[in-house]
Design a protein around this motif. Sequence first.
Motif: not given
Length: 118
Positions: A34-44
């Motif tokens: 499956n595709a990974m969701p957008d992780l920008e916010r959790p990574v930030m």
Amino acid sequence: MPVFHTKTIEGILEPVAQQVSRLVILHEEAEDGNAMPDLERPVMAVSCAVANLVKVGRETINSSDDPILKQDMPAALYRVEGASKLLEEASGMLKVDPYSGPARKKLIEGSRGILQGT
């Protein structure tokens, strides 16, 4: 170690552990092709928690008389910062290709590095 210091350390490490755990859960949910969701916010969020940890760690080094702490902590802080950068790189790569194997590997390496460094 006095209770005050223990509570302070817990208060600094807990957000880091919570955010990294969230990334691991997101990774597990995206397994099986499956595709990974957008992780920008959790990574930030992880990056901010790590930045706070590093800031407090450096302040602790500067105010401590403990030679072992002064010797060992800078390398640990450096490793945690590097692991955080891996997460940021993985997030950017996954934004371009949510199926990227190398990005997922960086995500796991970064998460592991943060947890081991703390």
